[in-house]
Each structure stands twice: as C-alpha cells, then as structure tokens.
Scaffold this motif. Structure first.
Motif, PDB file in Angstrom:
ATOM      1  N   TYR A  10       0.648  -1.365   0.053  1.00 13.61           N
ATOM      2  CA  TYR A  10       0.020  -0.022  -0.093  1.00 13.61           C
ATOM      3  C   TYR A  10       0.678   1.256   0.140  1.00 13.61           C
ATOM      4  CZ  TYR A  10      -3.727   3.137   1.365  1.00 13.61           C
ATOM      5  OH  TYR A  10      -4.344   4.209   1.171  1.00 13.61           O
ATOM      6  N   GLU A  11       1.846   1.270   0.941  1.00 13.28           N
ATOM      7  CA  GLU A  11       2.790   2.404   1.194  1.00 13.28           C
ATOM      8  C   GLU A  11       3.584   2.659  -0.409  1.00 13.28           C
ATOM      9  OE1 GLU A  11       2.613   4.379   3.410  1.00 13.28           O
ATOM     10  OE2 GLU A  11       1.247   3.492   4.546  1.00 13.28           O
ATOM     11  N   MET A  12       3.829   1.334  -0.985  1.00  4.81           N
ATOM     12  CA  MET A  12       4.583   1.562  -2.589  1.00  4.81           C
ATOM     13  C   MET A  12       3.615   2.005  -3.475  1.00  4.81           C
ATOM     14  SD  MET A  12       6.707  -2.101  -2.210  1.00  4.81           S
ATOM     15  CE  MET A  12       7.170  -2.016  -4.101  1.00  4.81           C
ATOM     16  N   PHE A  13       2.407   1.624  -3.528  1.00  5.20           N
ATOM     17  CA  PHE A  13       1.533   1.925  -4.769  1.00  5.20           C
ATOM     18  C   PHE A  13       0.711   3.264  -4.280  1.00  5.20           C
ATOM     19  CE2 PHE A  13       2.812  -2.253  -6.108  1.00  5.20           C
ATOM     20  CZ  PHE A  13       2.410  -2.146  -7.277  1.00  5.20           C
ATOM     21  N   ARG A  14       0.642   3.921  -3.143  1.00  2.00           N
ATOM     22  CA  ARG A  14      -0.403   4.774  -2.592  1.00  2.00           C
ATOM     23  C   ARG A  14      -0.250   6.059  -3.785  1.00  2.00           C
ATOM     24  NH1 ARG A  14       0.485   6.743   3.288  1.00  2.00           N
ATOM     25  NH2 ARG A  14      -1.418   7.765   2.747  1.00  2.00           N
ATOM     26  N   ASN A  15       1.016   6.317  -3.861  1.00  2.00           N
ATOM     27  CA  ASN A  15       1.341   7.748  -4.868  1.00  2.00           C
ATOM     28  C   ASN A  15       1.807   7.249  -6.242  1.00  2.00           C
ATOM     29  OD1 ASN A  15       0.536   9.444  -2.835  1.00  2.00           O
ATOM     30  ND2 ASN A  15       2.638   9.168  -2.032  1.00  2.00           N
ATOM     31  N   SER A  16       1.412   6.068  -6.665  1.00  6.21           N
ATOM     32  CA  SER A  16       1.656   5.650  -8.091  1.00  6.21           C
ATOM     33  C   SER A  16       0.630   6.077  -9.054  1.00  6.21           C
ATOM     34  CB  SER A  16       1.682   4.299  -8.036  1.00  6.21           C
ATOM     35  OG  SER A  16       0.486   3.595  -7.910  1.00  6.21           O
ATOM     36  N   GLY A  17      -0.545   6.365  -8.494  1.00  6.41           N
ATOM     37  CA  GLY A  17      -1.552   6.542  -9.598  1.00  6.41           C
ATOM     38  C   GLY A  17      -1.891   5.553 -10.388  1.00  6.41           C
ATOM     39  N   SER A  18      -1.629   4.295 -10.271  1.00  3.72           N
ATOM     40  CA  SER A  18      -1.956   3.303 -10.938  1.00  3.72           C
ATOM     41  C   SER A  18      -3.185   2.786 -10.971  1.00  3.72           C
ATOM     42  CB  SER A  18      -1.116   1.858 -10.366  1.00  3.72           C
ATOM     43  OG  SER A  18      -1.638   0.827 -11.178  1.00  3.72           O
ATOM     44  N   ALA A  19      -4.017   2.516 -11.894  1.00  2.05           N
ATOM     45  CA  ALA A  19      -5.449   2.047 -12.163  1.00  2.05           C
ATOM     46  C   ALA A  19      -5.542   0.791 -11.530  1.00  2.05           C
ATOM     47  CB  ALA A  19      -5.881   2.197 -13.563  1.00  2.05           C
ATOM     48  N   ASN A  20      -4.550   0.072 -11.423  1.00  2.00           N
ATOM     49  CA  ASN A  20      -4.699  -1.381 -10.839  1.00  2.00           C
ATOM     50  C   ASN A  20      -4.388  -1.494  -9.414  1.00  2.00           C
ATOM     51  OD1 ASN A  20      -5.167  -1.901 -13.509  1.00  2.00           O
ATOM     52  ND2 ASN A  20      -3.051  -2.619 -13.818  1.00  2.00           N
ATOM     53  N   PHE A  21      -4.481  -0.449  -8.778  1.00  2.00           N
ATOM     54  CA  PHE A  21      -3.987  -0.306  -7.167  1.00  2.00           C
ATOM     55  C   PHE A  21      -4.424  -1.481  -6.220  1.00  2.00           C
ATOM     56  CE2 PHE A  21      -4.647   1.423  -3.153  1.00  2.00           C
ATOM     57  CZ  PHE A  21      -3.669   1.756  -2.605  1.00  2.00           C
ATOM     58  N   ALA A  22      -5.999  -1.637  -6.372  1.00  2.00           N
ATOM     59  CA  ALA A  22      -6.326  -2.608  -5.414  1.00  2.00           C
ATOM     60  C   ALA A  22      -6.051  -4.155  -5.714  1.00  2.00           C
ATOM     61  CB  ALA A  22      -8.042  -2.589  -5.568  1.00  2.00           C
ATOM     62  N   SER A  23      -5.866  -4.366  -7.184  1.00  2.00           N
ATOM     63  CA  SER A  23      -5.405  -5.845  -7.518  1.00  2.00           C
ATOM     64  C   SER A  23      -3.926  -5.895  -7.163  1.00  2.00           C
ATOM     65  CB  SER A  23      -5.564  -5.839  -9.039  1.00  2.00           C
ATOM     66  OG  SER A  23      -4.733  -4.964  -9.675  1.00  2.00           O
ATOM     67  N   TYR A  24      -3.133  -4.892  -7.311  1.00  2.00           N
ATOM     68  CA  TYR A  24      -1.566  -4.994  -6.817  1.00  2.00           C
ATOM     69  C   TYR A  24      -1.357  -5.028  -5.296  1.00  2.00           C
ATOM     70  CZ  TYR A  24      -0.041  -4.963 -11.742  1.00  2.00           C
ATOM     71  OH  TYR A  24       0.262  -5.408 -12.964  1.00  2.00           O
ATOM     72  N   VAL A  25      -2.041  -4.222  -4.550  1.00  2.00           N
ATOM     73  CA  VAL A  25      -1.816  -4.317  -3.224  1.00  2.00           C
ATOM     74  C   VAL A  25      -2.733  -5.360  -2.419  1.00  2.00           C
ATOM     75  CG1 VAL A  25      -2.551  -2.911  -1.257  1.00  2.00           C
ATOM     76  CG2 VAL A  25      -1.694  -1.651  -3.288  1.00  2.00           C
ATOM     77  N   ILE A  26      -4.043  -5.413  -2.693  1.00  2.00           N
ATOM     78  CA  ILE A  26      -4.798  -6.867  -1.911  1.00  2.00           C
ATOM     79  C   ILE A  26      -4.232  -8.120  -2.414  1.00  2.00           C
ATOM     80  CG2 ILE A  26      -6.918  -7.328  -1.191  1.00  2.00           C
ATOM     81  CD1 ILE A  26      -7.894  -4.396  -1.647  1.00  2.00           C
ATOM     82  N   LEU A  27      -4.589  -8.060  -3.908  1.00  2.00           N
ATOM     83  CA  LEU A  27      -4.512  -9.468  -4.406  1.00  2.00           C
ATOM     84  C   LEU A  27      -2.793  -9.872  -4.506  1.00  2.00           C
ATOM     85  CD1 LEU A  27      -5.627 -11.607  -5.886  1.00  2.00           C
ATOM     86  CD2 LEU A  27      -5.300 -10.572  -7.985  1.00  2.00           C
ATOM     87  N   GLY A  28      -1.978  -8.859  -4.732  1.00  4.89           N
ATOM     88  CA  GLY A  28      -0.473  -9.042  -4.595  1.00  4.89           C
ATOM     89  C   GLY A  28      -0.049  -9.535  -3.332  1.00  4.89           C
ATOM     90  N   SER A  29      -0.623  -8.946  -2.099  1.00  6.86           N
ATOM     91  CA  SER A  29      -0.185  -9.080  -0.910  1.00  6.86           C
ATOM     92  C   SER A  29      -0.523 -10.632  -0.398  1.00  6.86           C
ATOM     93  CB  SER A  29      -0.411  -8.116   0.135  1.00  6.86           C
ATOM     94  OG  SER A  29      -1.878  -8.035   0.045  1.00  6.86           O
ATOM     95  N   GLY A  30      -1.753 -10.904  -0.806  1.00  4.69           N
ATOM     96  CA  GLY A  30      -2.173 -12.054  -0.431  1.00  4.69           C
ATOM     97  C   GLY A  30      -1.469 -13.129  -1.177  1.00  4.69           C
ATOM     98  N   LEU A  31      -1.167 -13.072  -2.646  1.00 11.23           N
ATOM     99  CA  LEU A  31      -0.590 -14.059  -3.309  1.00 11.23           C
ATOM    100  C   LEU A  31       0.911 -14.333  -2.661  1.00 11.23           C
ATOM    101  CD1 LEU A  31      -1.927 -13.430  -6.832  1.00 11.23           C
ATOM    102  CD2 LEU A  31      -2.612 -15.341  -5.454  1.00 11.23           C
ATOM    103  N   MET A  32       1.559 -13.124  -2.463  1.00 13.12           N
ATOM    104  CA  MET A  32       2.702 -13.151  -1.982  1.00 13.12           C
ATOM    105  C   MET A  32       2.874 -14.416  -0.461  1.00 13.12           C
ATOM    106  SD  MET A  32       4.293  -9.467  -2.186  1.00 13.12           S
ATOM    107  CE  MET A  32       5.678  -9.618  -1.218  1.00 13.12           C
ATOM    108  N   SER A  33       1.926 -14.124   0.425  1.00 15.39           N
ATOM    109  CA  SER A  33       2.014 -14.729   1.598  1.00 15.39           C
ATOM    110  C   SER A  33       1.411 -16.274   1.143  1.00 15.39           C
ATOM    111  CB  SER A  33       0.794 -14.158   2.384  1.00 15.39           C
ATOM    112  OG  SER A  33       1.177 -12.797   2.879  1.00 15.39           O
ATOM    113  N   LEU A  34       0.594 -16.389   0.185  1.00 20.26           N
ATOM    114  CA  LEU A  34       0.133 -17.641  -0.360  1.00 20.26           C
ATOM    115  C   LEU A  34       1.343 -18.313  -0.749  1.00 20.26           C
ATOM    116  CD1 LEU A  34      -2.013 -19.683  -0.997  1.00 20.26           C
ATOM    117  CD2 LEU A  34      -2.422 -18.661  -3.301  1.00 20.26           C
TER     118      LEU A  34
END
Length: 259
Positions: A39-63
């Motif tokens: 979240y802290e990495m992407f919060r100012n990125s302006g990326s349209a895929n913010f939610a998918s990279y933050v929420i989905l990405g963090s879950g898949l990393m832990s998975l």
C-alpha cells in the motif's frame, strides 16, 4: 483407497502445518505486513490497478510463502524425522501422499488472501471489489492447480537433496518477482519476461487481475486460461516423468536417510 489417503493426508497436513509458529506467521502476520508494504509503495503511483496489486498481490505473496515453506519444507522435516523412506515406500504411493500434503497446505494457505483483504478494509478502508466474480472463481481454481503442480515438481527435486532449507529460501523471492505477483512483469528485462511467460502462475496471476478489474475481453481471458492450462499440464507430465527418474535413483542408491 487413493481418495481416502489423499483426504486423510490433507486434513492431517492442515493440522500439522497450523501448529508450527513459522507457518502461522506466514499465514496471519505476513499478509498484514505485505498489505501495508505494498500500500505504501503504490499509494502515490496513480496506478489504475491499485487494488489488484496491493490486496491481491500481498495475499498471493503470503500464499506462495506458505506453500514454499510448508510443501518444500515437508521433505526436509520428513527426512530428519526418519520417515521419508517410509513414506516413499508406502503402499499408497509417494506421489499421492505428497500431493495430499501440498493440497492441504495450499487450501489452508488461501486464508492469507482473506487476511490481506481484511487488512486493507480495516486499516485503509479499501475493500476489494470483484468486477467479475465468476471469472475470478475460474481463475482461482486455475491458480490453485498451477501452484500445486509447481510445488509437486519442487518437492520431487528436493527429495534427493540434502540442502532443502537453502533451496527453499532461495526460490521464494525469485518466484514472486518472475510471476508478477508484486508488480507487472513488464518492468523486468525483456529476456526475463520470456522466462516469466513460461511459468503457469504468471498467467494465473494475470487472470486473477483481469477478473478483479472486470473482464471486458472474454476471448482474451480464455486465451490466457488456455495458455495457463497447457503450461500446467505440461509441467504435470514432466513431474510424472521426474518422479519415475527419482524413483529409480532412490531405489538404486538408497539415499533418502539423513546421512
């Protein structure tokens, strides 16, 4: 008999995995920390895929961390417990028992996705919205299949190795980077992108992101799903061949014990 062995192994593996402190850390604490980090990495990125990279990405990393440190680590634990040779020679078959362990770890590790979504909701008030739930379920099944197959190959390879812990730690981060779990693979060098495209989980992650953002191109979704399925099936066939090679080597050398 095979089904009962598979189910009993899955249930036993879930219980054994959850009592280990390291696994509980990967399952509960790690997705929380990964969500905050991304979240802290992407919060100012302006990326349209913010939610998918933050929420989905963090879950898949832990998975993947849970699968890596449990499925791969099971070979290490069985060897040092003196039971690896017994499992290998069991009437039910070594592949069935290992598959049950991997399935149990994978299904239990799915809770890390829920932990990531819960963290994003509680800490940042950023709930994850699924634009295409049906496509997401299909992609999720494909992702589970790809993770199970690649975990099976790793488990087979580590059967003959005495450096299981070393290799287990070495494969976690490169896999996350190559499969585009934490950021798009397009930022990687061109030659590494070819390597990424040869890995089935890369396509599984892409399918999940398409489903989260909303599938507007059904043909593109099914094309990617077909590529992922072909890569998964190819790896499954290689895993079967690899087991036969390892089986002959083990029976010839008898080197499954600790020493």
């Amino acid at each position: 008999m095979t089904r009962s062995v598979l189910l009993s192994t899955m249930l036993l593996q879930m219980k054994q995995s959850f009592v280990r402190p390291m696994y509980r850390f990967c399952l509960i604490v790690s997705p929380i920390l990964n969500t905050i980090l991304l979240y802290e990495m992407f919060r100012n990125s302006g990326s349209a895929n913010f939610a998918s990279y933050v929420i989905l990405g963090s879950g898949l990393m832990s998975l993947w961390s849970c699968i890596c440190f449990s499925s791969a680590g099971d070979i290490h634990r069985e060897r040092y417990s003196g039971t690896l040779a017994l499992i290998f020679a069991a009437p039910a078959g070594f592949p069935v028992i290992i598959l049950g362990k991997i399935l149990g770890n994978t299904l239990l590790s799915m809770a890390s996705l829920l932990m990531s979504m819960g963290t994003a909701l509680v800490v940042y008030r950023a709930p994850m919205r699924l634009a295409s739930p049906a496509y997401f379920c299909i992609a999720l099944v494909g992702m589970i299949g790809s993770f199970v197959v690649i975990s099976s190959v790793i488990a087979c390879l580590l059967t003959l190795s005495r450096r299981t812990t070393l290799y287990m730690n070495c494969i976690e981060i490169p896999f996350i980077l190559l499969c585009g779990i934490s950021f798009p693979i397009e930022v990687l060098p061109a030659w590494l992108q070819y390597v990424s495209r040869c890995l089935a989980p890369t396509w599984a992650v892409e399918l999940l992101r398409m489903a989260v953002q909303g599938v507007t191109d059904s043909a593109g979704f099914w094309r990617n799903f077909g590529i992922m399925s072909a890569l998964t099936m190819g790896l499954a066939l290689r895993s079967t061949w690899l087991y036969q090679v390892i089986d002959r080597a083990v029976r010839r050398k008898a080197t499954l014990e600790v020493c």
